[in-house]
Motif scaffolding. Structure first.
Motif, mmCIF file in Angstrom:
data_model
loop_
_atom_site.group_PDB
_atom_site.id
_atom_site.type_symbol
_atom_site.label_atom_id
_atom_site.label_comp_id
_atom_site.label_asym_id
_atom_site.label_seq_id
_atom_site.Cartn_x
_atom_site.Cartn_y
_atom_site.Cartn_z
ATOM 1 N N GLY A 10 54.587 23.078 31.154
ATOM 2 C CA GLY A 10 56.183 24.033 30.774
ATOM 3 C C GLY A 10 55.046 24.841 31.002
ATOM 4 N N ILE A 11 53.845 25.306 30.576
ATOM 5 C CA ILE A 11 53.212 26.415 30.857
ATOM 6 C C ILE A 11 52.846 26.713 32.048
ATOM 7 N N SER A 12 53.971 28.799 31.826
ATOM 8 C CA SER A 12 53.786 29.399 33.671
ATOM 9 C C SER A 12 52.540 29.590 32.813
ATOM 10 N N ASN A 13 51.407 30.222 33.896
ATOM 11 C CA ASN A 13 50.598 31.458 33.887
ATOM 12 C C ASN A 13 49.970 31.325 32.851
ATOM 13 N N ALA A 14 49.288 29.919 32.588
ATOM 14 C CA ALA A 14 48.276 29.264 31.748
ATOM 15 C C ALA A 14 46.736 29.449 31.832
ATOM 16 N N ASP A 15 46.973 29.228 33.523
ATOM 17 C CA ASP A 15 45.871 29.463 34.403
ATOM 18 C C ASP A 15 44.810 31.568 34.242
ATOM 19 N N LYS A 16 46.484 32.268 34.072
ATOM 20 C CA LYS A 16 46.096 34.046 33.527
ATOM 21 C C LYS A 16 45.459 33.483 32.312
ATOM 22 N N VAL A 17 45.792 33.121 31.216
ATOM 23 C CA VAL A 17 45.875 33.041 29.958
ATOM 24 C C VAL A 17 43.757 32.945 29.955
ATOM 25 N N PHE A 18 43.441 31.629 30.073
ATOM 26 C CA PHE A 18 42.351 30.823 30.697
ATOM 27 C C PHE A 18 41.224 31.883 31.520
ATOM 28 N N HIS A 19 41.999 32.189 32.526
ATOM 29 C CA HIS A 19 41.196 34.019 32.982
ATOM 30 C C HIS A 19 40.917 34.998 31.834
ATOM 31 N N SER A 20 42.341 35.233 31.102
ATOM 32 C CA SER A 20 41.745 36.027 30.345
ATOM 33 C C SER A 20 41.180 36.411 29.138
ATOM 34 N N LEU A 21 41.086 35.266 28.662
ATOM 35 C CA LEU A 21 39.987 34.683 27.532
ATOM 36 C C LEU A 21 38.782 34.187 27.497
ATOM 37 N N THR A 22 38.117 34.091 28.732
ATOM 38 C CA THR A 22 37.469 33.771 29.918
ATOM 39 C C THR A 22 37.177 34.626 29.953
ATOM 40 N N TYR A 23 37.409 35.975 30.382
ATOM 41 C CA TYR A 23 36.703 36.884 30.578
ATOM 42 C C TYR A 23 36.344 37.926 29.441
ATOM 43 N N PHE A 56 32.488 42.006 38.017
ATOM 44 C CA PHE A 56 31.746 40.657 37.994
ATOM 45 C C PHE A 56 33.151 39.759 38.005
ATOM 46 N N GLY A 57 34.821 40.587 37.481
ATOM 47 C CA GLY A 57 35.859 39.385 37.890
ATOM 48 C C GLY A 57 36.463 40.049 39.050
ATOM 49 N N ILE A 58 36.219 41.438 39.578
ATOM 50 C CA ILE A 58 36.599 41.881 41.325
ATOM 51 C C ILE A 58 35.623 41.268 42.540
#
Length: 103
Positions: A10-23, A56-58
């Motif tokens: 039930g976590i929406s946009n969890a991949d966006k949180v992961f992206h933020s933490l990774t970068y 790099f992200g772009i």
């Protein structure tokens, strides 16, 4: 357990949180590299680390659309990556501001 059988947490946009933490981590690692390995001044190391990480992200997102057939570029991923880089900049600025100046 098959992937389809995994429970929805039930976590929406969890991949966006992961992206933020990774970068955030990527930008901090670049900052440390520029500061300690290349002996750059603090501000220059921070600017370079932020620019390298963002670019790099772009590039990664653009390549997903050009090189792969199963992935597509996602502008929201670029935003999440950039948020992580900005958080790293804030962390470094706050950390440097709170350090006691040595005489």
């Amino acid at each position: 357990m098959k992937l389809k059988e995994m429970p929805d947490v039930g976590i929406s946009n969890a991949d966006k949180v992961f992206h933020s933490l990774t970068y955030l981590v990527l930008a901090l690692l670049w900052y440390g590299t520029f500061l300690f390995k290349f002996k750059m001044p603090n501000v220059k190391a921070l600017i370079y680390s932020a620019l390298f990480s963002t670019i790099f992200g772009i590039i990664i997102e653009v390549l997903q659309g050009m090189v792969t057939v199963t992935r597509k570029p996602d502008f929201e991923d670029v935003i999440a990556n950039s948020v992580g880089v900005l958080l790293a900049v804030v962390v470094v600025l706050v950390y440097n501001r709170t350090q006691i100046k040595k005489l």
